[in-house]
Design a protein around this motif. Structure first.
Motif, PDB file in Angstrom:
ATOM      1  N   GLY A  86       0.849  -1.653   0.263  1.00 27.13           N
ATOM      2  CA  GLY A  86      -0.417   0.028   0.011  1.00 27.13           C
ATOM      3  C   GLY A  86       0.486   1.623  -0.090  1.00 27.13           C
ATOM      4  O   GLY A  86       0.253   3.013  -0.671  1.00 27.13           O
ATOM      5  N   SER A 136       4.488   3.365  -0.874  1.00 32.02           N
ATOM      6  CA  SER A 136       4.703   4.560  -1.886  1.00 32.02           C
ATOM      7  C   SER A 136       6.651   4.378  -1.618  1.00 32.02           C
ATOM      8  O   SER A 136       7.367   4.417  -0.713  1.00 32.02           O
ATOM      9  N   VAL A 138       0.678  -2.827 -13.876  1.00 34.87           N
ATOM     10  CA  VAL A 138       1.256  -1.677 -12.945  1.00 34.87           C
ATOM     11  C   VAL A 138       0.000  -0.340 -13.416  1.00 34.87           C
ATOM     12  O   VAL A 138       0.701   0.921 -12.646  1.00 34.87           O
ATOM     13  N   GLY A 172      -1.963   2.515 -13.408  1.00 33.00           N
ATOM     14  CA  GLY A 172      -2.722   3.285 -12.800  1.00 33.00           C
ATOM     15  C   GLY A 172      -1.771   3.258 -11.491  1.00 33.00           C
ATOM     16  O   GLY A 172      -2.592   4.229 -10.396  1.00 33.00           O
ATOM     17  N   ARG A 173      -1.373   2.291 -11.209  1.00 34.99           N
ATOM     18  CA  ARG A 173      -0.431   2.236 -10.492  1.00 34.99           C
ATOM     19  C   ARG A 173       1.164   2.850 -10.540  1.00 34.99           C
ATOM     20  O   ARG A 173       1.706   4.135  -8.991  1.00 34.99           O
ATOM     21  N   PHE A 174       1.645   3.119 -11.271  1.00 30.82           N
ATOM     22  CA  PHE A 174       2.931   3.678 -11.605  1.00 30.82           C
ATOM     23  C   PHE A 174       3.025   4.443 -12.423  1.00 30.82           C
ATOM     24  O   PHE A 174       2.229   4.173 -13.629  1.00 30.82           O
ATOM     25  N   MET A 202       6.021   4.874  -8.112  1.00 28.79           N
ATOM     26  CA  MET A 202       5.159   3.435  -7.558  1.00 28.79           C
ATOM     27  C   MET A 202       4.593   3.895  -6.233  1.00 28.79           C
ATOM     28  O   MET A 202       4.932   4.127  -5.007  1.00 28.79           O
ATOM     29  N   ASN A 203       2.576   4.071  -6.383  1.00 31.36           N
ATOM     30  CA  ASN A 203       1.731   4.040  -5.269  1.00 31.36           C
ATOM     31  C   ASN A 203       1.537   3.018  -5.470  1.00 31.36           C
ATOM     32  O   ASN A 203       0.845   1.711  -6.229  1.00 31.36           O
ATOM     33  N   THR A 204       0.764   2.306  -3.699  1.00 31.78           N
ATOM     34  CA  THR A 204      -0.176   1.287  -3.851  1.00 31.78           C
ATOM     35  C   THR A 204       0.311  -0.046  -4.771  1.00 31.78           C
ATOM     36  O   THR A 204       0.069  -1.024  -5.036  1.00 31.78           O
ATOM     37  N   LEU A 205       2.573   0.313  -3.942  1.00 24.15           N
ATOM     38  CA  LEU A 205       2.339  -1.099  -4.238  1.00 24.15           C
ATOM     39  C   LEU A 205       1.803  -2.592  -2.936  1.00 24.15           C
ATOM     40  O   LEU A 205       1.482  -1.792  -2.737  1.00 24.15           O
ATOM     41  N   LYS A 206       2.495  -3.645  -4.465  1.00 20.81           N
ATOM     42  CA  LYS A 206       1.758  -5.267  -3.674  1.00 20.81           C
ATOM     43  C   LYS A 206       3.350  -6.196  -3.314  1.00 20.81           C
ATOM     44  O   LYS A 206       4.003  -5.889  -3.958  1.00 20.81           O
ATOM     45  N   ASP A 219       5.080  -6.993  -6.464  1.00 25.53           N
ATOM     46  CA  ASP A 219       5.894  -5.910  -7.164  1.00 25.53           C
ATOM     47  C   ASP A 219       7.218  -5.957  -6.707  1.00 25.53           C
ATOM     48  O   ASP A 219       8.276  -5.344  -7.215  1.00 25.53           O
TER      49      ASP A 219
END
Length: 122
Positions: A15, A17, A64, A66-68, A83-87, A90
């Motif tokens: 979640g 960044s 990625v 919509g998130r990166f 990089m946002n909302t990392l999982k 990733d």
């Protein structure tokens, strides 16, 4: 001699960044398309996102989108990856690369950095 140096990797919770940077030297930066690639243990290196010399995005991996966000500053010779909302999936070594072909697969890129590790904990 072209030289690419990545920075900004680290350990982050799911979640969170990170912002990766890639500083280029020894080449005319705005002559090259640039890309971010990643490689997880036991897997092939894959494209994450690539950008034309003029800042137009070529492609993002579906995983990625919509998130990166990939971007570049040609005045500073720097490539970025926000990089946002990392999982946890990733988690990988992230590499930047420079090439002259409008593509986002490793064989089309000529110069590579040494990579920066991104680890996402669950």
């Amino acid at each position: 001699q072209a030289h690419l140096v990545e920075s900004g990797g680290g350990l982050v919770q799911a979640g969170g960044s990170l912002r990766l940077s890639c500083t280029a030297s020894g080449l005319t930066f705005d002559d090259y398309h640039m890309g971010w690639f990643r490689q997880a243990p036991g897997k092939e290196r894959e494209g994450v996102g690539c950008i034309r010399w003029n800042g137009e995005v070529i492609w993002y991996a579906n995983a990625v989108k919509g998130r990166f966000t990939i971007s570049r500053d040609n005045a500073k010779n720097i490539l970025y990856l926000q990089m946002n909302t990392l999982k946890p999936e990733d988690t990988a070594m992230y590499y930047c690369a420079a090439g002259r072909v409008v593509a986002c697969t490793p064989p089309y890129y000529n110069y590579w950095g040494q990579g920066t590790q991104v680890t996402v904990s669950s």
